[in-house]
Design a protein around this motif. Structure first.
Motif, short mmCIF file in Angstrom:
data_model
loop_
_atom_site.label_atom_id
_atom_site.label_comp_id
_atom_site.label_asym_id
_atom_site.label_seq_id
_atom_site.Cartn_x
_atom_site.Cartn_y
_atom_site.Cartn_z
N THR B 56 0.83 -1.21 0.00
CA THR B 56 0.00 0.00 0.00
C THR B 56 0.86 1.27 0.00
O THR B 56 0.57 2.22 -0.71
CB THR B 56 -0.92 0.01 1.24
OG1 THR B 56 -1.62 -1.22 1.26
CG2 THR B 56 -1.92 1.15 1.18
N ALA B 57 1.95 1.26 0.78
CA ALA B 57 2.79 2.45 0.89
C ALA B 57 3.39 2.82 -0.46
O ALA B 57 3.44 4.00 -0.83
CB ALA B 57 3.88 2.22 1.93
N GLN B 60 0.79 4.15 -2.75
CA GLN B 60 0.41 5.51 -2.34
C GLN B 60 1.39 6.55 -2.94
O GLN B 60 0.98 7.63 -3.35
CB GLN B 60 0.42 5.60 -0.82
CG GLN B 60 -0.07 6.92 -0.30
CD GLN B 60 -0.12 6.95 1.23
OE1 GLN B 60 -1.18 6.87 1.80
NE2 GLN B 60 1.04 7.04 1.85
N ILE B 61 2.67 6.17 -3.02
CA ILE B 61 3.65 7.10 -3.62
C ILE B 61 3.31 7.34 -5.09
O ILE B 61 3.32 8.46 -5.58
CB ILE B 61 5.09 6.53 -3.47
CG1 ILE B 61 5.48 6.54 -2.00
CG2 ILE B 61 6.07 7.34 -4.32
CD1 ILE B 61 6.87 6.03 -1.72
N ILE B 63 0.43 7.05 -6.51
CA ILE B 63 -0.82 7.83 -6.63
C ILE B 63 -0.51 9.32 -6.45
O ILE B 63 -0.94 10.15 -7.24
CB ILE B 63 -1.86 7.41 -5.56
CG1 ILE B 63 -2.25 5.94 -5.72
CG2 ILE B 63 -3.12 8.28 -5.66
CD1 ILE B 63 -3.09 5.41 -4.56
N ALA B 64 0.29 9.62 -5.40
CA ALA B 64 0.61 11.02 -5.11
C ALA B 64 1.37 11.63 -6.28
O ALA B 64 1.12 12.77 -6.68
CB ALA B 64 1.42 11.12 -3.83
N PHE B 65 2.28 10.85 -6.84
CA PHE B 65 3.07 11.34 -7.98
C PHE B 65 2.14 11.68 -9.15
O PHE B 65 2.19 12.75 -9.72
CB PHE B 65 4.09 10.26 -8.40
CG PHE B 65 5.02 10.70 -9.49
CD1 PHE B 65 6.19 11.39 -9.18
CD2 PHE B 65 4.73 10.45 -10.82
CE1 PHE B 65 7.05 11.81 -10.19
CE2 PHE B 65 5.58 10.88 -11.84
CZ PHE B 65 6.74 11.55 -11.51
N LYS B 67 -1.05 12.22 -9.13
CA LYS B 67 -1.99 13.31 -8.84
C LYS B 67 -1.34 14.68 -8.89
O LYS B 67 -1.98 15.68 -9.15
CB LYS B 67 -2.59 13.10 -7.43
CG LYS B 67 -3.93 12.41 -7.45
CD LYS B 67 -4.60 12.49 -6.09
CE LYS B 67 -5.28 13.82 -5.89
NZ LYS B 67 -5.86 13.98 -4.54
N SER B 68 -0.03 14.72 -8.57
CA SER B 68 0.64 16.02 -8.46
C SER B 68 1.29 16.48 -9.75
O SER B 68 1.85 17.57 -9.79
CB SER B 68 1.71 15.97 -7.35
OG SER B 68 1.13 15.57 -6.15
N ILE B 91 -6.97 -2.36 -3.94
CA ILE B 91 -6.77 -1.07 -3.28
C ILE B 91 -7.76 -0.03 -3.82
O ILE B 91 -8.03 0.98 -3.19
CB ILE B 91 -5.30 -0.58 -3.49
CG1 ILE B 91 -4.34 -1.50 -2.76
CG2 ILE B 91 -5.10 0.86 -3.07
CD1 ILE B 91 -4.12 -1.18 -1.29
N GLY B 92 -8.28 -0.30 -5.00
CA GLY B 92 -9.30 0.60 -5.56
C GLY B 92 -8.74 1.67 -6.46
O GLY B 92 -9.36 2.72 -6.64
N VAL B 93 -7.54 1.44 -7.02
CA VAL B 93 -6.95 2.48 -7.86
C VAL B 93 -6.65 1.99 -9.28
O VAL B 93 -5.96 2.67 -10.04
CB VAL B 93 -5.66 3.06 -7.22
CG1 VAL B 93 -6.00 3.79 -5.95
CG2 VAL B 93 -4.66 1.96 -6.94
N GLN B 95 -8.48 1.71 -12.00
CA GLN B 95 -8.96 2.61 -13.05
C GLN B 95 -8.03 3.80 -13.21
O GLN B 95 -7.73 4.23 -14.31
CB GLN B 95 -10.36 3.14 -12.70
CG GLN B 95 -11.45 2.10 -12.77
CD GLN B 95 -11.80 1.77 -14.21
OE1 GLN B 95 -11.35 2.42 -15.14
NE2 GLN B 95 -12.59 0.73 -14.38
#
Lengths: 713, 100
Positions: B56-57, B60-61, B63-65, B67-68, B91-93, B95
C-alpha cells in the motif's frame, strides 16, 4: 384480493407500461441502437402480455405476445429499427391503449375488431424478419450487468469504512492484507479510495498512510465473521472501522440508491471521472454524459454500462413501490390536518395552565407539535409527482402534429424530475397542450421557410421545469417566427383597447393576447395565430394560483413562462384582523408591514389612495372596503401589509396583525362558488374558519374595472 | 521471498524500471528516485515488467506522484502483470492507473 382491486392494479400498471413503451419507442427513433431502451420496450410488452393473460384479456395478451416476439427479433439484432418500424410499433401501442381504456370503462369488447388485421401485419414483419435471419449469426443478448452483480440475490450487503492510524506502516500492518482477507470472505462489489487527505507529492511523508477506503461487499457469512477480520486493528482507537448493513438498499442485486443519484455522482463513485472533470462539464449547457463523451473523458461503453445500471436500479425501485388510491391519500391528508388542528388547540390550552404544570410537561408538547408538522409535510409530499410523465406525453403529441404539418420538430425536455402537487399536474395538462399546439402550429415554420431565414430546418421546442424561490417554473420556448408585436398593437387599436399613438412595451402588448376573443377574429394569421384560446390558458393557470407571461422576439421565437405555487395545499400564512374577521395572507407574498400613518398617504384623483413604501408610492387597498366588511371602532392604529401580486406591489390596509402559522388551504368551491380574491379557507387553532386571501385575485378585483387602461400603464 | 528491489534508470531518459517486491523497506529509494524525476517536469514511464508485488505504501507514492503532475505531463505505467493489476484493483486504484 378482490377481482376489482386486481383490475384496478392492472389498469394503472398498463397505463404506466404503455407510457414507457411510447416514450422508449420515441427514443429509439433517434437512437435506434440503444440496447437498454430496446430491452425496456421488450420488458414492457412482456409484462403487458403476462398480466393481460392473468386477468383474462386474451386478445390483448395474444397481440402483445406477437409484439414481444417482434421485439425479441430486434433485441437479438435480427431486425433493425427503422422509422417505419417505430411508427408501426406506435400504431400498435395506440391500438392496445384504446383497448385497455375501453376495458377500464367496463367495455372489454370494444376496439378489439382492429386486432386481427394488425396481428397479420405484425406477422408479416416477423415473416420478413425470418428472411433476414438467413446468413446472420444471432448475437448473444448481453444484459450489461457489471461483473460484481451477476450472482444470486442471496446474502447481505455491507458498507465498510476504513481509516487507519497514519503510522500504521510502522506497526508492520498493511491495509492491503485486510482487503485480501475480506476478498476471501465476501464478494467485493466496489472499493472507493478516499484520496482527499493525500498531500502533494513533494510534501508527503512516504511512511505515513493518507488513504482511506469505503467498500461495498456482499456475503453469505454472518456479520461476526466480517468483524473478525478487523479484530486486531480495531483494538487501536486510532483506527476507525465501521461496518454497516446496507442490504435494505439492494434488491435483486441492484443498488436502488443509484436510481436517484445524478449521473455525474455515479461516475465519480465508480472512479470513471474525477470530481473536477464533472465540475468542468457542469458549466456547459449539455448533458453530463454527452459532454464527458465529447471530451473523451469516458468511453461510450463505460457510459452505456452506467446508464444501464441506473436504469436497472430505477426499474427495481419502481417495482418496489406501492400503488395507493389517491382518495386514500386525500383522506390521510385530511386526518393529519385535523390532528394538527387538535394539536394546536391543545397547545393553546396548555399555554393557559399554571406554570408548575407546564414545567412538568417540559418540551414534550413542543416535540409533539414538531412531529405533527413533520407528519403533515410527509403526507403532503406523498401528493407530489414528477412532471416527467406529463412532459413525455407532449413528445408524442409533437411528433404526430409535426408529421401532419410537414414540419421537423425536436422537443427537448428538462427538469422532468421537478415535483408538483397531483392536483396541479392534473390541471396543468390542458394549458400546456394548448401552448405546445400553438408553438407547433404557428410558432415553428416549415423547413423551407426556416432555411430561408438562416435557421436549421428542424425547429426546437424546449420544455423545462424547475423550482425557484418557492415557486415552480414551467418554461415552454420555441425558436420559431415569434410574435409580431406591431400586428398585435394594431389589433388592439382596432378593438379600441389603446389609442392610435399609444406605444406600450412589448410585454404589455402580449398581454392583450389573454383577453377573451382578442385574436379569434378573422385576421388571426397576421399575428401568427397566437391568442386563440389564450384567455382559457390564463384562466386555468390563475385557478392554480399561478401566472403566465409571454416573451417573444420576431423571427427568433417565443417563450411562455408559467409560475405556479409549490403546493396548493399548505402555505405559511400571516393572520390579519379586519373588522371582526380574520384573514390569512400567504407569507410568500408579504414584503413588509408598517403603521398606516396619515403622512404617508396620498390620494390620486380617479385612482384612489397610494401609500409610501421607501421612496415610492404603491396602491393602497382597504380590505374592509374591498370585501365589504364593517370596520370596528378600535383604539389600535391601522396597519399596512405590503404584498407582491406578481404585477406590482400593493399595500393592504388591515386592523391588526396576529400571528404566523402554517395553514392547510381548504377548497371552498365544493360549497360556495369561486370568490375572486379568496384562495380558500383555513381552519384556525380554535376551530373557526379564516379566509385565505389570493393576492393576485385581489389585484385583479381591485384593478379589474380598469383592466385595459391598466395594461398599458 | 527475499526483498529484491531496485529502481534503475539505465534505459533511455524518462523511463524508470522497477523490479522485485516493492515494499515498505524500499520506500525511501522509490520516493527519492521519483522526486528527482518530479522536479524535471517531464513525462515519465515506469516499467513494471519485473515487479512481483507492491504494498500500500508504494502504491500511495505512485498515486501522489500521478496526482501532483503538472498539466500536460503524463505518467505511463507499462508491462503491468496480472498480479499487480489485482493489487491495484483491491486497493481501488486500478482505473486511475490504467486510464491513459
Amino acid at each position: 384480493m378482490e377481482q376489482d382491486e386486481l383490475l384496478q392494479i392492472y389498469f394503472s400498471e398498463a397505463e404506466e407500461l404503455l407510457q414507457t413503451m411510447e416514450h422508449s419507442l420515441m427514443t429509439l427513433e433517434s437512437d435506434p441502437q440503444n440496447q437498454s431502451v430496446i430491452n425496456e420496450v421488450f420488458r414492457a410488452m412482456h409484462t403487458m402480455k403476462s398480466s393481460s393473460a392473468m386477468l383474462g384479456f386474451t386478445q390483448l395478451s395474444e397481440h402483445t405476445h406477437l409484439l414481444e416476439n417482434l421485439m425479441e427479433r430486434i433485441r437479438s439484432k435480427q431486425l433493425s429499427i427503422t422509422q417505419n418500424l417505430v411508427s408501426f410499433l406506435l400504431e400498435n401501442h395506440d391500438l392496445i391503449k384504446s383497448a385497455v381504456e375501453s376495458a377500464a370503462q367496463g367495455k372489454p369488447d370494444v376496439g378489439l375488431d382492429a386486432f386481427p388485421a394488425m396481428a397479420e401485419k405484425v406477422k408479416r414483419f416477423l415473416g420478413l424478419a425470418a428472411e433476414q435471419e438467413e446468413g446472420r449469426v444471432t448475437a448473444p443478448i448481453t444484459t450489461g450487468m457489471s461483473g460484481g452483480q451477476k450472482e444470486s440475490s442471496k446474502g447481505s450487503y455491507y458498507e465498510i469504512n476504513m481509516r487507519f492510524r497514519k503510522d500504521i506502516f510502522q506497526t508492520g500492518q498493511d491495509p492491503l492484507m485486510l482487503l485480501y482477507e475480506l476478498g476471501d470472505l465476501a464478494e467485493i462489489i466496489s472499493v472507493e479510495t478516499d484520496l482527499s487527505s493525500l498531500p502533494p507529492f513533494m510534501e508527503m511523508d512516504p511512511f505515513q498512510l493518507y488513504l482511506a477506503w469505503r467498500l461495498l461487499i456482499k456475503t453469505d457469512r454472518p456479520l461476526s465473521t466480517i468483524e473478525k477480520v478487523f479484530v486486531f486493528v480495531q483494538e487501536d482507537e486510532l483506527n476507525q472501522i465501521s461496518i454497516r448493513d446496507v442490504s435494505s438498499h439492494f434488491r435483486d442485486g441492484v443498488d436502488t440508491r443509484m436510481a436517484n443519484k445524478p449521473l455525474g455522482e455515479i461516475l465519480i463513485d465508480q472512479k470513471l471521472v474525477s470530481e473536477q472533470e464533472i465540475q468542468e462539464v457542469l458549466t456547459q449547457q449539455k448533458k453530463v454524459g454527452e459532454a464527458l463523451l465529447e471530451k473523451g473523458k469516458i468511453s461510450p461503453a463505460e457510459l452505456n454500462n452506467i446508464v444501464d445500471l441506473q436504469e436497472k436500479s430505477r426499474a427495481v425501485l419502481r417495482k418496489s413501490t406501492v400503488r395507493v388510491d389517491t382518495d386514500k391519500l386525500d383522506q390521510l391528508a385530511n386526518m393529519v390536518e385535523e390532528m394538527t388542528i387538535q394539536l394546536a388547540r391543545i397547545s393553546a390550552i396548555l399555554g393557559d395552565l399554571p406554570p408548575d404544570v407546564t414545567r412538568k410537561l417540559g418540551s414534550e408538547p413542543d416535540s409533539l407539535n414538531r412531529i405533527g408538522r413533520e407528519v403533515q409535510e410527509q403526507v403532503m409530499r406523498l401528493r407530489m409527482f414528477p412532471i416527467e410523465g406529463t412532459f413525455q406525453r407532449f413528445q408524442r403529441m409533437a411528433r404526430d402534429l409535426a408529421r401532419e404539418q410537414h414540419k421537423q420538430i425536436k422537443i427537448i425536455l428538462g427538469g422532468g424530475e421537478t415535483e408538483l402537487d397531483k392536483d396541479v399536474i392534473e390541471h396543468i395538462n390542458d394549458p400546456l397542450t394548448h401552448i405546445i399546439r400553438n408553438c407547433i402550429g404557428h410558432g415553428i415554420e416549415v423547413p423551407d421557410e426556416r432555411k430561408q431565414s438562416g435557421k436549421s430546418p428542424e425547429g426546437i421546442i424546449n420544455l423545462n421545469a424547475y423550482q425557484q424561490e418557492g415557486k415552480i417554473y414551467i418554461k415552454i420556448s420555441d425558436d420559431g417566427r415569434g410574435i409580431d408585436a406591431e400586428a398585435v398593437r394594431q389589433k388592439a387599436i382596432e378593438r379600441g383597447l389603446i389609442k392610435e399613438n399609444d406605444q406600450p412595451l412589448p410585454e404589455e402588448i402580449y398581454k392583450f393576447l389573454f383577453i377573451p376573443g382578442f385574436s379569434t377574429a378573422k385576421k388571426v394569421s397576421s399575428i401568427s395565430g397566437r391568442g386563440v384560446g389564450m384567455d382559457v390558458v390564463q384562466n386555468n393557470i390563475q385557478q392554480l394560483g399561478g401566472t403566465i407571461d409571454i416573451f417573444s422576439e420576431k423571427g427568433k421565437g417565443t417563450t411562455f413562462v408559467i409560475k405556479l405555487p409549490l403546493t396548493l395545499a399548505v402555505i405559511d400564512g400571516m393572520y390579519v384582523g379586519v373588522g371582526a374577521d380574520i384573514f390569512v395572507i400567504p407569507l410568500l407574498t408579504v414584503l413588509s408591514t408598517a403603521k398606516l400613518e396619515k403622512g404617508n398617504l396620498k390620494t390620486i384623483e380617479g385612482k384612489g389612495e397610494v401609500v409610501r413604501l421607501g421612496d415610492s408610492y404603491v396602491p393602497l387597498i382597504h380590505l374592509d372596503r374591498l370585501l365589504g366588511i364593517e370596520r370596528r371602532q378600535t383604539d389600535t392604529e391601522p396597519l399596512v401589509v405590503f404584498v407582491s401580486s406578481e404585477k406590482r406591489i400593493l399595500g393592504l390596509g388591515v386592523d391588526e396583525i396576529l400571528d404566523h402559522q402554517q395553514v392547510v388551504i381548504k377548497n371552498l368551491e365544493k360549497n360556495f362558488r369561486r370568490i375572486s380574491g379568496i384562495a380558500g379557507g383555513a381552519i384556525m387553532p380554535d376551530g373557526s374558519v379564516a379566509l385565505v386571501l389570493d393576492v393576485y385575485g385581489l389585484d385583479h378585483l381591485f384593478f379589474g374595472r380598469n383592466r385595459v387602461h391598466e395594461l398599458v400603464h | 521471498m527475499a526483498d529484491t528491489y531496485s529502481p534503475s534508470q539505465e534505459q533511455a531518459e524518462g523511463i524508470i524500471k522497477l523490479s522485485g517486491e516493492i515494499g515498505v523497506h524500499h520506500l525511501d529509494d522509490l520516493y527519492e528516485c521519483l522526486k528527482d524525476r518530479f522536479v524535471l517536469e517531464q513525462d515519465l514511464t515506469i516499467d513494471c515488467q519485473e515487479v512481483a508485488q507492491m504494498d500500500t505504501a508504494a502504491i500511495q507514492i505512485l498515486i501522489a506522484f500521478k496526482k501532483s503532475l503538472t498539466k500536460g505531463h503524463k505518467l505511463t505505467i507499462k508491462n503491468i502483470s496480472p498480479a499487480l493489476e489485482k493489487v491495484w484493483e483491491i486497493i481501488g486504484v486500478k482505473q486511475m492507473f490504467l486510464k491513459e
